[in-house]
Structure formats: structure tokens, C-alpha cells
Design a protein around this motif. Structure first.
Motif, PDB file in Angstrom:
ATOM      1  N   TRP A 127       0.835  -1.396  -0.073  1.00 24.57           N
ATOM      2  CA  TRP A 127      -0.136  -0.098  -0.213  1.00 24.57           C
ATOM      3  C   TRP A 127       1.022   1.204   0.329  1.00 24.57           C
ATOM      4  O   TRP A 127       0.495   2.327  -0.681  1.00 24.57           O
ATOM      5  CB  TRP A 127      -1.317   0.217   1.445  1.00 24.57           C
ATOM      6  CG  TRP A 127      -1.726   1.200   1.579  1.00 24.57           C
ATOM      7  CD1 TRP A 127      -1.988   2.136   1.769  1.00 24.57           C
ATOM      8  CD2 TRP A 127      -3.206   0.935   1.129  1.00 24.57           C
ATOM      9  NE1 TRP A 127      -3.014   2.767   1.793  1.00 24.57           N
ATOM     10  CE2 TRP A 127      -3.948   2.158   1.115  1.00 24.57           C
ATOM     11  CE3 TRP A 127      -3.878   0.144   0.011  1.00 24.57           C
ATOM     12  CZ2 TRP A 127      -5.278   2.674   0.426  1.00 24.57           C
ATOM     13  CZ3 TRP A 127      -5.572   0.114  -0.088  1.00 24.57           C
ATOM     14  CH2 TRP A 127      -6.322   1.560  -0.216  1.00 24.57           C
ATOM     15  N   ARG A 128       2.310   1.465   0.804  1.00 25.09           N
ATOM     16  CA  ARG A 128       2.854   2.403   0.696  1.00 25.09           C
ATOM     17  C   ARG A 128       3.606   2.594  -0.571  1.00 25.09           C
ATOM     18  O   ARG A 128       3.578   3.941  -1.052  1.00 25.09           O
ATOM     19  CB  ARG A 128       3.875   2.417   2.231  1.00 25.09           C
ATOM     20  CG  ARG A 128       4.649   3.941   2.224  1.00 25.09           C
ATOM     21  CD  ARG A 128       5.848   2.722   3.291  1.00 25.09           C
ATOM     22  NE  ARG A 128       7.244   1.755   2.338  1.00 25.09           N
ATOM     23  CZ  ARG A 128       7.716   2.434   1.700  1.00 25.09           C
ATOM     24  NH1 ARG A 128       8.083   3.777   1.082  1.00 25.09           N
ATOM     25  NH2 ARG A 128       8.764   1.124   1.348  1.00 25.09           N
ATOM     26  N   LEU A 129       3.808   1.737  -1.058  1.00 21.90           N
ATOM     27  CA  LEU A 129       4.898   1.648  -2.357  1.00 21.90           C
ATOM     28  C   LEU A 129       3.191   1.967  -3.480  1.00 21.90           C
ATOM     29  O   LEU A 129       4.075   3.400  -4.415  1.00 21.90           O
ATOM     30  CB  LEU A 129       5.350   0.185  -2.582  1.00 21.90           C
ATOM     31  CG  LEU A 129       6.271  -0.528  -1.834  1.00 21.90           C
ATOM     32  CD1 LEU A 129       6.433  -1.773  -2.083  1.00 21.90           C
ATOM     33  CD2 LEU A 129       7.991   0.765  -2.361  1.00 21.90           C
ATOM     34  N   LEU A 130       2.526   1.466  -3.325  1.00 20.64           N
ATOM     35  CA  LEU A 130       1.693   2.237  -4.551  1.00 20.64           C
ATOM     36  C   LEU A 130       1.300   3.417  -4.319  1.00 20.64           C
ATOM     37  O   LEU A 130       1.020   4.458  -5.188  1.00 20.64           O
ATOM     38  CB  LEU A 130      -0.306   1.786  -4.311  1.00 20.64           C
ATOM     39  CG  LEU A 130       0.047   0.451  -4.964  1.00 20.64           C
ATOM     40  CD1 LEU A 130      -1.437  -0.150  -5.123  1.00 20.64           C
ATOM     41  CD2 LEU A 130       0.383   0.589  -6.321  1.00 20.64           C
ATOM     42  N   ASP A 131       1.383   4.404  -3.007  1.00 25.28           N
ATOM     43  CA  ASP A 131       1.074   5.732  -2.812  1.00 25.28           C
ATOM     44  C   ASP A 131       1.571   6.617  -3.223  1.00 25.28           C
ATOM     45  O   ASP A 131       1.481   7.247  -3.465  1.00 25.28           O
ATOM     46  CB  ASP A 131       0.779   5.181  -1.587  1.00 25.28           C
ATOM     47  CG  ASP A 131       0.212   7.115  -0.660  1.00 25.28           C
ATOM     48  OD1 ASP A 131      -1.015   7.842  -1.328  1.00 25.28           O
ATOM     49  OD2 ASP A 131       1.034   7.471   0.555  1.00 25.28           O
ATOM     50  N   PHE A 132       3.116   5.979  -3.219  1.00 27.87           N
ATOM     51  CA  PHE A 132       3.964   6.543  -3.231  1.00 27.87           C
ATOM     52  C   PHE A 132       4.270   6.311  -5.047  1.00 27.87           C
ATOM     53  O   PHE A 132       4.849   7.708  -5.124  1.00 27.87           O
ATOM     54  CB  PHE A 132       5.821   5.840  -3.190  1.00 27.87           C
ATOM     55  CG  PHE A 132       6.666   6.292  -3.130  1.00 27.87           C
ATOM     56  CD1 PHE A 132       7.500   7.514  -2.590  1.00 27.87           C
ATOM     57  CD2 PHE A 132       7.605   6.103  -4.593  1.00 27.87           C
ATOM     58  CE1 PHE A 132       8.855   7.893  -3.392  1.00 27.87           C
ATOM     59  CE2 PHE A 132       9.198   6.245  -4.209  1.00 27.87           C
ATOM     60  CZ  PHE A 132       9.797   7.886  -4.485  1.00 27.87           C
ATOM     61  N   SER A 133       4.432   5.951  -5.823  1.00 25.64           N
ATOM     62  CA  SER A 133       4.466   5.826  -7.055  1.00 25.64           C
ATOM     63  C   SER A 133       2.898   6.333  -7.117  1.00 25.64           C
ATOM     64  O   SER A 133       3.001   6.957  -8.878  1.00 25.64           O
ATOM     65  CB  SER A 133       4.214   3.953  -8.272  1.00 25.64           C
ATOM     66  OG  SER A 133       3.117   3.991  -7.508  1.00 25.64           O
ATOM     67  N   GLY A 134       2.174   6.460  -7.276  1.00 27.33           N
ATOM     68  CA  GLY A 134       0.411   7.383  -7.674  1.00 27.33           C
ATOM     69  C   GLY A 134       0.282   6.344  -8.335  1.00 27.33           C
ATOM     70  O   GLY A 134      -0.542   7.221  -9.193  1.00 27.33           O
ATOM     71  N   GLN A 135       0.620   4.979  -8.611  1.00 26.05           N
ATOM     72  CA  GLN A 135      -0.337   4.317  -9.757  1.00 26.05           C
ATOM     73  C   GLN A 135      -1.437   3.537  -8.734  1.00 26.05           C
ATOM     74  O   GLN A 135      -1.271   3.214  -7.956  1.00 26.05           O
ATOM     75  CB  GLN A 135       0.839   3.747 -10.513  1.00 26.05           C
ATOM     76  CG  GLN A 135       1.674   4.140 -11.019  1.00 26.05           C
ATOM     77  CD  GLN A 135       2.638   3.404 -11.970  1.00 26.05           C
ATOM     78  OE1 GLN A 135       2.887   4.114 -13.296  1.00 26.05           O
ATOM     79  NE2 GLN A 135       3.513   2.319 -11.824  1.00 26.05           N
ATOM     80  N   SER A 136      -2.000   2.699  -9.406  1.00 24.57           N
ATOM     81  CA  SER A 136      -3.018   1.715  -9.191  1.00 24.57           C
ATOM     82  C   SER A 136      -3.010   0.297  -9.290  1.00 24.57           C
ATOM     83  O   SER A 136      -3.589  -0.854  -8.823  1.00 24.57           O
ATOM     84  CB  SER A 136      -4.699   1.702 -10.031  1.00 24.57           C
ATOM     85  OG  SER A 136      -4.424   1.748 -11.483  1.00 24.57           O
ATOM     86  N   SER A 137      -1.509   0.225  -9.902  1.00 25.09           N
ATOM     87  CA  SER A 137      -1.055  -1.683  -9.509  1.00 25.09           C
ATOM     88  C   SER A 137       0.220  -1.425  -9.230  1.00 25.09           C
ATOM     89  O   SER A 137       0.845   0.069  -9.618  1.00 25.09           O
ATOM     90  CB  SER A 137      -1.866  -2.279 -10.628  1.00 25.09           C
ATOM     91  OG  SER A 137      -0.835  -1.508 -12.036  1.00 25.09           O
ATOM     92  N   LEU A 138       0.469  -2.510  -8.468  1.00 28.50           N
ATOM     93  CA  LEU A 138       1.982  -2.311  -7.902  1.00 28.50           C
ATOM     94  C   LEU A 138       2.764  -3.561  -8.904  1.00 28.50           C
ATOM     95  O   LEU A 138       1.842  -5.152  -8.491  1.00 28.50           O
ATOM     96  CB  LEU A 138       1.777  -2.663  -6.730  1.00 28.50           C
ATOM     97  CG  LEU A 138       3.355  -2.517  -6.417  1.00 28.50           C
ATOM     98  CD1 LEU A 138       3.700  -1.102  -6.397  1.00 28.50           C
ATOM     99  CD2 LEU A 138       3.222  -3.035  -4.166  1.00 28.50           C
ATOM    100  N   GLY A 139       3.655  -3.751  -9.855  1.00 28.07           N
ATOM    101  CA  GLY A 139       4.842  -5.213  -9.723  1.00 28.07           C
ATOM    102  C   GLY A 139       5.025  -6.520  -8.951  1.00 28.07           C
ATOM    103  O   GLY A 139       6.223  -5.154  -8.472  1.00 28.07           O
ATOM    104  N   LEU A 140       4.886  -6.835  -9.186  1.00 26.23           N
ATOM    105  CA  LEU A 140       4.812  -7.939  -7.874  1.00 26.23           C
ATOM    106  C   LEU A 140       6.482  -8.306  -7.429  1.00 26.23           C
ATOM    107  O   LEU A 140       7.222  -8.655  -6.858  1.00 26.23           O
ATOM    108  CB  LEU A 140       3.974  -8.893  -7.363  1.00 26.23           C
ATOM    109  CG  LEU A 140       3.207  -8.729  -7.262  1.00 26.23           C
ATOM    110  CD1 LEU A 140       2.206  -9.945  -7.008  1.00 26.23           C
ATOM    111  CD2 LEU A 140       2.810  -7.835  -5.709  1.00 26.23           C
TER     112      LEU A 140
END
Length: 486
Positions: A201-214
Motif C-alpha cells: 500500500w505504501r509503495l502504491l501510494d508513493f508511485s501514484g499508480q493503481s497497481s504494483l509489479g510484484l
């Protein structure tokens, strides 16, 4: 006789290839030695436990591998044992593939110093003055499948499952496959899963994107420029600065921003550091024409060759089919008017404050029109749909100065050097070094990978410069040894 001739010519060709390979190996070894001496690189280790491999020998082995486009640690470990040249350059090191991976992970930043020393040696030898640098960006695909992702809504549901109440069957059905796999994972406790979810969640918030590469948390969604690629993929934005005279790459910067608008300052800071001198001019594509970039370059006294979108169309000869497109409206600088395709003058209506640019300041918005001419024009409804035609011109002292430079005959000729200098590297790295498929993840490690690739590319180019200038390799080696000790 004919057969003997072909046999001898084949042997001579093979000897020539071996001689060139040996020259490359010898120059690579000397460059690393001189780099370590010049920058005073030392590795402090404790005397406890198993002795480490000499770092200089390991860097030579890895460097020579990249020069020969070998990125697999398994193949490199095999060559270190059974290939004479690899054994020779590394002074008999026989590391395991795991050891090679560890050295790559921990010491890739040294390749920036190798890259820097090669550039300094090139300048000291008089092979280039590095006055004119061409800049371009490209997209490097990350080592992360577009399907191996976690979405924000999935994280929200999973947090609800572990911290509020268990999900219903219908809610579980809505989860993506990766989220369902995480839910069914029995190797982690619920507390560990909650910690992981909040980190995501923190990484998503930092990236400003709606999905995260695992697989690669640092990668961002970007559009790939290859033909046939419609959808964005997890990628990195690669910025390159190349010397127009020697064709050596002077800087390579890996960023997460998908656009090139504000990338010049960070790249130029690295270029100046690598060269230990300041170029006098740079060229870049239209997308770099922002006040933030122009202010930065102007403060350093560096001339910017960056065309406007209209100048870019004119220089490329790609004008639109519509004869009333803005590219066909000619600006008369002396009269301060735009002349339309029908010969009518659009005069200045007014000047207004434009929206401020990021990190750059304000431009002025100048609006030009001619209501009477448009009202009586036979092209009413074609040139414009309603009212009358107006042209908006964004004015700023630095932008206007850059526009004047690129519109001059000298500016046009100098800008043409850009396409033959920097754009070819992108294809080389993609199709020769195959960097899209190297299993390295994370912004820092990808940056280190690019330093290694660029350092190896520059060494090959450096050897070619020596040959093109009919210089003795031994005299060059003697010179760089002197440079490294001074």
C-alpha cells in the motif's frame, strides 16, 4: 593452389579476429587497472573467514563478459574456468555463478567510474573535446510480467479480510489471480501478510499508480515504442547523453518518470561529473523544451538546440495534409503578426499569463486573430468551425532565444547530428545487448546494469577510435597509465 589460398586466407582472418579479441581484452584490463588507480578504489575486508576474490579481478571478469554480451552468470563462470582469455584477464579467478551474482549486486557502481575514466582518457588523448552532447530517451522493459501485479482494490479487500472480517465467496471471486494466490499462501502467518499488504500500500501510494509489479516494485507503467505494442508495460525510462564527435556515451540515467519533459538536469549533472568538464551545447527532442530544462542550461551557460513542435515538423518535412493547420501560418517577427495561407495578417489581440510550468516559471500567452478577414473568408467552416481563427503563441525569453538558435542555418545543421549520434544506441542495447530480458529488478540495480553495458560499449568504441586515428595500442596504454597516476 586455389585450395591453399582459401585455407591461408581463412587462417589469416581467424588470426585477425583473435588479435582483435586479444587487443580488446588487453585494453579492458588496462582500463580497469587505471580506473582503480585514478579513483583510488580499495576494498576493505576483514581477515576472518574464507578469503575474498580480488575485487579488481572480479570486475575485469564481469566487464569482459559484458563486452562480449555475456550477461548470464552461469556462462561467465564456465568461461572463467575453461576460456583462456577470461582466465587471463581475471588472473585465474574461478568464481561460482552465485559469487558473480553477488559481485554484480554489490559493486556495479564501479562501472560508472570505469565509464568516467574512459571518457577522461579520450579527452586527454585528444580524441574528442566533448563540446556537443546529444540527448535522447527510450523505454527499457522491466523484468516483470504485466500479469504479475497487485491492484489497489485487491490490497484493500485483502486488508479487510485479515483485519476486519473474512471476505465472502463473491468478494474472493472478484480478486485477481495474484491476490487469490496470496490469500491461499500457507507459508506466511496472518501478521506477516498484513505487514506485506501495508508495505504494498505504501509503495502504491508513493508511485501514484493503481497497481504494483510484484517482481519489480520500482517499475512503472509506460508505453513501449516498439511497433505493434498497444498496451503499456512495466518499464523504466532510460536517458542517454552521447558525444557527437566520438559517439561515446557520456551519461546514462534510469528514471521512473514515463516522460522526458524534466530529465535534462539530472542527466547533465551526471555527464559533467563523468567528463570532469562542461559541454558547451546540447541537442534534444521537442519534448525536452520546458522552462525547467532551459533555465538549468542557461544558468550553466550551455546552448540548447531544442526545436519547437512546428520547427520539428518543418525540419523533418512532415507537414500535415490540412493546408490550414498551424504549421502553415507563418510568423512575421518584424511585424509581430501571423500570416495565414490566404495571405491575411492575424494581429496581436493581447498577452496573458499562462499556467506556471513545473520548476520553470511562467510563460506568456500571446493570442493573434483577424475577425474581419475571417468573417469574409471563403474558407469559413474549413479553416475554423465557429467565430474566427485564432493562433496562440507561448512566449518566454529563454524559449524565444532557443527558437531563434534552432531556426538559424547553423542551428539546423548542428541539430541534424543528433539523429545519427544518440538514437542508434537505443536499438543496439535492445537488440544486441538484449537488456529487456536480463533478470535484474529494482531501480538501483537496473541503473548499475546500464553503467556496465555503457562502459563495455564505450570500451569497444574507444578501441575503434584508436584504430581510426592510426594510434599504437601500446602507446595509448602507456598514456592512460600516465593519466591514471597524475
Amino acid at each position: 593452389m586455389i585450395l591453399n589460398h582459401y585455407i591461408l586466407s581463412g587462417i589469416n582472418e581467424k588470426i585477425g579476429e583473435m588479435e582483435e579479441e586479444f587487443q580488446l581484452m588487453l585494453l579492458a584490463s588496462e582500463i580497469v587497472d587505471c580506473c582503480f588507480n585514478f579513483f583510488e578504489i580499495e576494498r576493505k575486508t576483514s581477515k576472518v573467514g574464507r578469503p575474498h576474490f580480488e575485487i579488481k579481478n572480479m570486475i575485469k571478469l564481469i566487464f569482459y563478459g559484458y563486452i562480449n554480451k555475456i550477461t548470464s552468470s552461469v556462462v561467465l563462470a564456465h568461461n572463467a574456468k575453461y576460456n583462456f582469455l577470461y582466465s587471463f584477464i581475471s588472473h585465474g579467478c574461478e568464481p561460482s555463478d552465485r559469487t558473480i551474482r553477488d559481485y554484480r549486486k554489490n559493486f556495479m557502481s564501479i562501472f560508472q567510474l570505469i565509464m568516467s575514466f574512459t571518457l577522461i582518457a579520450t579527452y586527454k588523448l585528444g580524441l574528442s573535446d566533448f563540446k556537443y552532447i546529444a540527448i535522447d530517451g527510450t523505454i527499457k522493459q522491466a523484468y516483470n510480467s504485466p500479469f504479475n501485479i497487485i491492484k489497489e482494490k485487491d490490497i484493500r479487500l485483502l486488508i479487510k479480510h485479515y483485519m476486519v472480517e473474512e471476505l465472502t465467496k463473491n468478494e474472493i471471486k472478484k480478486l485477481r489471480k495474484t491476490a487469490k494466490k496470496f490469500l491461499k499462501d500457507k507459508t506466511k502467518t496472518d501478521e506477516e501478510k498484513v505487514d506485506i499488504l501495508f508495505e504494498w500500500w505504501r509503495l502504491l501510494d508513493f508511485s501514484g499508480q493503481s497497481s504494483l509489479g510484484l517482481n519489480d516494485h520500482d517499475a512503472r507503467w509506460m508505453k513501449i515504442k516498439d511497433k505493434g505494442q498497444i498496451y503499456p508495460k512495466f518499464s523504466y525510462n532510460l536517458q542517454l547523453g552521447t558525444d557527437t564527435e566520438s559517439k561515446l556515451i557520456c551519461g546514462v540515467n534510469v528514471v521512473q518518470n514515463p516522460t522526458d519533459h524534466y530529465q535534462i538536469p539530472a542527466l547533465m549533472n551526471q555527464i559533467i561529473s563523468n567528463l570532469n568538464l562542461k559541454p558547451t551545447k546540447i541537442s534534444a527532442d521537442t519534448i525536452y523544451l520546458t522552462l525547467a530544462n532551459l533555465n538549468y542550461l542557461d544558468n550553466l551557460g550551455i546552448t540548447a538546440l531544442i526545436p519547437t513542435s512546428q520547427q520539428n515538423r518543418e525540419n523533418s518535412g512532415e507537414k500535415p495534409n490540412n493546408r490550414f493547420a498551424i504549421g502553415y501560418f507563418v510568423f512575421d517577427e518584424y511585424k509581430n503578426v501571423f500570416i495565414c495561407p490566404e495571405g491575411q495578417e492575424l494581429t496581436l489581440d493581447g498577452i496573458y499569463q499562462a499556467h506556471p510550468e513545473k520548476g520553470g516559471g511562467n510563460k506568456l500567452k500571446a493570442v493573434y486573430s483577424n475577425f474581419n478577414a475571417c468573417n469574409n473568408c471563403i474558407n469559413k467552416g474549413v479553416c475554423f468551425k465557429t467565430g474566427h481563427r485564432s493562433i496562440t503563441r507561448y512566449v518566454h525569453e529563454l524559449a524565444y532565444k532557443t527558437e531563434r538558435i534552432i531556426s538559424s542555418e547553423k542551428g539546423i545543421e548542428e541539430y541534424k547530428l543528433r539523429s545519427s549520434t544518440v538514437e542508434s544506441h537505443n536499438g543496439t542495447f535492445k537488440r544486441v545487448y538484449l537488456y529487456d530480458f536480463i533478470p535484474i529488478t529494482g531501480l538501483k540495480r537496473v541503473q548499475g546494469l546500464m553503467f556496465a553495458i555503457v562502459a563495455s560499449y564505450n570500451l569497444i568504441r574507444f578501441l575503434n577510435l584508436i584504430k581510426e586515428n592510426n594510434m599504437s595500442l601500446q602507446s595509448v596504454i602507456n598514456s592512460i597509465r600516465y593519466i591514471s597516476s597524475s
